[in-house]
Design a protein around this motif. Structure first.
Motif, PDB file in Angstrom:
ATOM      1  N   GLY A  58     -53.756  19.914  51.343  1.00 43.82           N
ATOM      2  CA  GLY A  58     -53.418  18.845  52.281  1.00 43.82           C
ATOM      3  C   GLY A  58     -52.048  18.266  51.983  1.00 43.82           C
ATOM      4  N   THR A  79     -53.461   8.180  50.727  1.00 45.79           N
ATOM      5  CA  THR A  79     -54.200   8.868  51.788  1.00 45.79           C
ATOM      6  C   THR A  79     -53.616  10.261  51.980  1.00 45.79           C
ATOM      7  OG1 THR A  79     -54.609   6.764  52.904  1.00 45.79           O
ATOM      8  CG2 THR A  79     -54.977   8.764  54.186  1.00 45.79           C
ATOM      9  N   ASP A 100     -56.718  17.488  59.282  1.00 38.05           N
ATOM     10  CA  ASP A 100     -57.113  16.362  60.131  1.00 38.05           C
ATOM     11  C   ASP A 100     -58.265  15.528  59.562  1.00 38.05           C
ATOM     12  OD1 ASP A 100     -55.148  17.006  62.011  1.00 38.05           O
ATOM     13  OD2 ASP A 100     -56.491  18.393  63.047  1.00 38.05           O
ATOM     14  N   ASN A 134     -54.069  14.101  54.088  1.00 37.90           N
ATOM     15  CA  ASN A 134     -54.598  14.739  55.299  1.00 37.90           C
ATOM     16  C   ASN A 134     -54.968  16.183  54.972  1.00 37.90           C
ATOM     17  OD1 ASN A 134     -55.068  15.937  57.766  1.00 37.90           O
ATOM     18  ND2 ASN A 134     -53.408  14.871  58.816  1.00 37.90           N
ATOM     19  N   LEU A 175     -58.687  12.705  57.096  1.00 37.75           N
ATOM     20  CA  LEU A 175     -57.920  11.746  56.299  1.00 37.75           C
ATOM     21  C   LEU A 175     -58.789  11.215  55.168  1.00 37.75           C
ATOM     22  CD1 LEU A 175     -56.027   9.721  59.070  1.00 37.75           C
ATOM     23  CD2 LEU A 175     -55.115  11.497  57.571  1.00 37.75           C
TER      24      LEU A 175
END
Length: 711
Positions: A598, A611, A616, A613, A618
C-alpha cells in the motif's frame, strides 16, 4: 561503568528481533548529539534514559557510548519533557502542542498536567475537548506507570509494556511474575528471547519446566517459519538444548509432559504442533474424500472442443486440450507450468467447458494481488481465499464443514503459495459435489507458511496432474520468459543487452556500487527510458539484511524518492506521506494481510497516527502499531510471491550466497511483466542456478495421500 543521562533524539537503526539499536541522543554538556549503541529494545524518540556503559571509538563510526544496562526516567529537562510529551504516549499532544505547552510551563509542565490540567487553557489552540483527551490519556498513563516501571526494570520497552498492559490490564505484573513465557504466546512482537530475558531477571533457572516448555514451542515455531510441518524428536531436543543451554533430561521431561497433555502430537517420532498435525491429516482426508466422491450426473460437463474454442477465441495445443478434458472428467486436478506456457489461456478454456454445462464456478487465490490478476484474466470475480471463506476476526472462517461453499466448481490460482493450515481451512469448506482445480507454478518458491502443499499433492501421484511445458511463440520473443526457463533447466541465460530486449544484466561487484546503481535505475534511468512512474518499479532482493538487503535498500530508495523530513519513527524507519509500505503480519481486525502492498496517504503528527491505502482499503495505525509495517520500495523475493510488477530490479551478488538458489532467482525474474534488470555478477547468478539444494521441508502430506510412498 559510566552513568549517562540522555534524551533520545533520533533512532538510526533498530533490530526488532534482538533489540540492538543505534540512536542519537542529547546529553547535557555535549554540543552535538551522542551516538548510543546497545540492546535498547524499542525505546521511542523522546524517552529520557539513565544508561550504564562505557565509551569506545569505532574505526568506522567514531565515538560511541556502549550501553550495558538502562532504565527509562520521567524527563526532568525542558527538552526531555517536550520530547516525552510529543512522543505519542499521551493522546492529544503531538510535537507542535508539546513545544507550545513546554514553552508555557517549562519544567513545571508535568506538575501542571498532573495536578491542575485546566491550566492548559492558557496554551493557544487547546480547548476543552483536547484537554479532556489529554486528561484521559494521562490518567491511563498513570494507571500503567507501576506496570511500566516494573517491566522496564526487567528489560521491557515502553512500547511492549503498553502492549502487555493492553492485553492483561492491572493483572500485568502478576501475569509476568507468574510465567513471563506467556508473553511470547499472547502478544505479537514479543518473542521467546524477550520473554526469556525477563524470566532470567526474575530468577528463572535454565532447567525450569516452564522455560523448557516455552523453548520447545519456540523451536517448533521457528522450524514452521522455515516451512517444516513437524520436527523429528531427536532434532527437536537437540535444537531446544542449543537454544536453552539446558540439560537434555530437562528438555526430554518437558517434551514428555507436553505430549501427555496433548499440547503436542507425536506420530512415528514426528512431533507436531496440534494445528499442523490436524491440518495435514485433515487436508489429506478431505482431498481423498473429494477425489473419490461421486459426481453430480445432472451437471456432468461434456467435452466439446469446438464450443470451447468458439467461446474463448483461442486455439489450444494437445497438452492444453488434455488439461481441459481432465478438468471435465476429474473431481480434483492440478494444472502447473511456467511463464509463457499457457496456464491462463488453459484456465480460460476450463472455465468455458464448465460454463457450457451450466456449472456455477468460483475463483480464488491466496492474496489480493493474485485474485485481482485472476479477475483481469478471466473477466470473472476472483476472491482471496480468506474472503471466499468469509473470514471474520471474531468467528474465524464462516465457511466450513457445517456451512460449505456454494457452487459446482472452484478454481484456485497461485497454489504454490498455499500453506498447510490455509489448505485445510479451504478443504473444510468444499462440499463433496464440488470440483476442485488447483493451478500454480511448481518451480516457484514454496509457501512462506509451513508445508509444501502443491508439490506434495503432485508428488503423491494420487491426483491427476497436467504440466504445461511448451513455450508459446508469442512468449518466445520475451527474454524474461526464455531466461526463466533457461534457469529452470540449470542453464545460464543470455546476458547480452540491447535496445530491443526486456531482460538486462548489469555487471557490478561492490555492494555499495550496486546500491547506488539501483537507486539511479529506479529514480532516473528506468522511468525515463520506459515512461513509467517509479511506483511501477519494484526492487526485489534475496535477503532482508546487509548492504544490498531490503532494509538498507529501503532507506536509500526512500531518501532518493521521498525525501520528506516529517513522519513517524518506528523500528529504525521513518514513515512519511507517499511512502510505499508492506503489511508484515496478518491483521484480521484491519483486514490487511502479510505481504499486502500500500501507500501512506496521511501522517498525523499530532495524533501520532498514520493512514495507509491498500487497494482502496484505508487502514489507520497508531504509532505503537507501526511494527506491522515495513517500507516496500524494496522487498525480499519471498515476499513478492503471487505478485507481478511492470519493472523488476534485482541484485544478485555472492554476499547473498546463503540464499542463492535456483527457485529463488526463477521466482524473482518471473515477477516482471515488461522489464527485468539483474545487477551483480555472473558468478553469483551461475552459483544460484547450480544450487538445487532447496531445504527439504518436513511434511507427510504426500505419504498421507499415498501410503505406498511412505518409507
Amino acid at each position: 561503568m559510566i552513568k549517562l543521562r540522555c534524551v533520545v533524539e533520533h533512532i538510526t537503526y533498530q533490530n526488532s528481533e534482538n533489540g540492538y539499536s543505534v540512536m542519537k541522543v542529547n546529553v547535557k554538556g555535549h554540543k552535538h548529539p551522542v551516538t548510543l549503541v546497545g540492546s535498547l529494545l524499542e525505546v521511542p524518540v523522546g524517552s529520557t534514559l539513565l544508561c550504564d556503559g562505557d565509551w569506545k571509538v569505532d574505526k568506522k563510526y567514531g565515538s560511541q557510548f556502549v550501553v550495558e544496562s538502562w532504565q527509562e526516567e520521567m524527563p526532568a529537562t525542558i527538552l526531555g519533557i517536550e520530547k516525552y510529551l510529543g512522543s505519542g504516549l499521551v493522546k492529544g499532544i503531538g510535537p507542535a502542542f508539546a513545544k507550545q505547552i513546554v514553552r508555557q510551563f517549562g519544567v513545571e509542565t508535568i506538575e501542571v498536567i498532573e495536578s491542575d490540567i485546566q491550566r492548559l487553557h492558557e496554551v493557544p489552540g487547546i480547548g476543552d475537548k483536547r484537554i479532556e483527551q489529554i486528561r484521559v490519556s494521562w490518567e491511563k498513563q498513570k494507571d500503567i506507570k507501576n506496570v511500566m516501571l516494573f517491566l522496564q526494570g526487567h528489560g521491557v520497552s515502553t512500547t511492549y509494556a503498553a502492549k502487555i498492559y493492553r492485553q492483561y490490564g492491572k493483572e500485568s505484573i502478576d501475569k509476568v511474575k507468574g510465567n513471563p513465557y506467556v508473553l511470547a504466546d499472547d502478544i505479537w512482537g514479543i518473542g521467546f528471547k524477550t520473554a526469556d530475558g525477563i524470566a532470567s531477571k526474575l530468577g528463572y533457572e535454565k532447567n525450569d519446566l516452564r522455560r523448557c516448555r516455552s523453548g520447545i514451542l519456540y523451536t517448533l515455531n521457528q522450524l514452521a517459519n522455515d516451512g517444516h510441518v513437524y520436527a523429528e524428536e531427536e532434532q527437536l531436543i537437540k535444537s531446544a538444548c542449543e537454544l536453552l543451554e539446558a540439560d537434555q533430561e530437562a528438555i526430554a521431561a518437558a517434551l514428555a509432559q507436553m505430549l501427555a497433555d496433548e499440547d503436542l502430537m507425536c506420530e512415528n517420532e514426528a512431533i507436531y504442533l496440534p494445528v499442523f498435525y490436524h491440518s495435514e491429516c485433515g487436508t489429506a482426508k478431505r482431498l481423498e474424500a473429494l477425489f473419490t466422491a461421486p459426481g453430480n450426473d445432472k451437471k456432468q460437463p461434456s467435452f466439446n472442443l469446438e464450443a470451447i474454442t468458439k467461446e474463448t477465441g483461442i486455439e489450444y495445443d494437445d497438452v492444453q486440450i488434455a488439461a481441459i478434458k481432465q478438468a471435465v472428467d476429474s473431481k480434483v486436478m492440478v494444472l502447473t507450468g511456467g511463464p509463457g506456457t499457457g496456464k491462463t489461456t488453459t484456465t480460460q478454456g476450463i472455465i468455458a467447458a464448465l460454463k457450457t454445462a451450466g456449472l456455477d464456478i468460483r475463483l480464488a487465490a491466496p492474496t489480493g494481488r493474485a485474485a485481482k490478476r485472476m479477475s483481469e484474466a478471466t473477466g470473472m470475480e476472483a476472491k482471496t481465499i480468506h474472503r471466499l471463506l468469509e473470514f471474520s476476526p471474531m468467528d474465524g472462517y464462516k465457511r466450513n464443514d457445517d456451512n460449505p461453499l456454494e457452487g459446482d466448481a472452484l478454481i484456485v490460482d497461485e497454489c504454490s503459495m498455499i500453506d498447510i493450515v490455509l489448505m485445510n481451512s479451504l478443504m473444510k469448506a468444499i462440499p463433496p459435489g464440488m470440483r476442485l482445480i488447483l493451478v500454480g507454478d511448481i518451480d516457484q518458491l514454496p509457501s512462506v507458511g509451513a508445508g509444501n502443499v502443491l508439490r506434495d499433492i503432485i508428488d503423491s501421484e494420487r491426483i491427476p496432474v497436467i504440466r504445461l511445458i511448451r513455450i508459446f511463440r508469442q512468449a518466445q520473443s520475451s527474454r524474461i520468459v526464455m531466461s526463466a526457463h533457461a534457469i529452470n533447466q540449470g542453464k545460464l541465460p543470455d546476458l547480452s543487452n540491447g535496445k530491443e530486449t526486456d531482460f538486462f544484466f548489469i555487471k557490478a561487484e561492490d555492494p555499495t556500487e550496486v546500491v547506488n546503481k539501483i537507486v539511479e535505475l529506479v529514480k532516473d534511468r528506468l522511468p525515463s527510458a520506459y515512461k513509467m512512474p517509479t511506483s511501477k518499479i519494484q526492487v526485489l532482493t534475496p535477503m532482508q539484511r546487509g548492504v544490498v538487503g531490503a532494509a538498507n535498500l529501503n532507506v536509500m530508495l526512500q531518501s532518493a524518492l521521498n525525501p520528506s523530513k516529517e513522519g513517524l519513527n518506528r523500528g529504525g524507519y521513518m514513515f512519511c506521506k507517499g511512502d510505499r509500505v508492506m503489511q508484515v503480519r496478518n491483521n484480521y481486525d484491519k483486514n490487511v494481510f502479510n505481504g499486502d502492498l500500500g501507500y501512506v496517504v496521511d501522517v498525523d503528527l499530532e495524533e501520532r497516527t498514520l493512514t495507509a491505502n491498500f487497494d482502496d482499503n484505508l487502514v489507520e495505525y497508531e504509532v505503537s502499531e507501526l511494527d506491522e509495517l515495513s517500507l516496500a520500495y524494496a522487498t525480499t523475493i519471498h515476499k513478492s510471491q503471487g505478485s507481478e510488477y511492470p519493472i523488476v530490479v534485482m541484485p544478485v551478488l555472492m554476499n547473498h550466497f546463503v540464499m542463492l538458489q535456483r527457485n529463488l532467482i526463477y521466482t524473482g525474474i518471473t515477477r516482471a511483466k515488461k522489464i527485468c534488470v539483474l545487477i551483480g555478477t555472473a558468478k553469483a547468478l551461475a552459483y544460484a542456478i547450480r544450487n538445487m539444494a532447496v531445504l527439504k521441508r518436513n511434511t507427510k502430506l504426500k505419504e498421507r495421500l499415498n501410503p505406498a510412498l511412505a518409507d
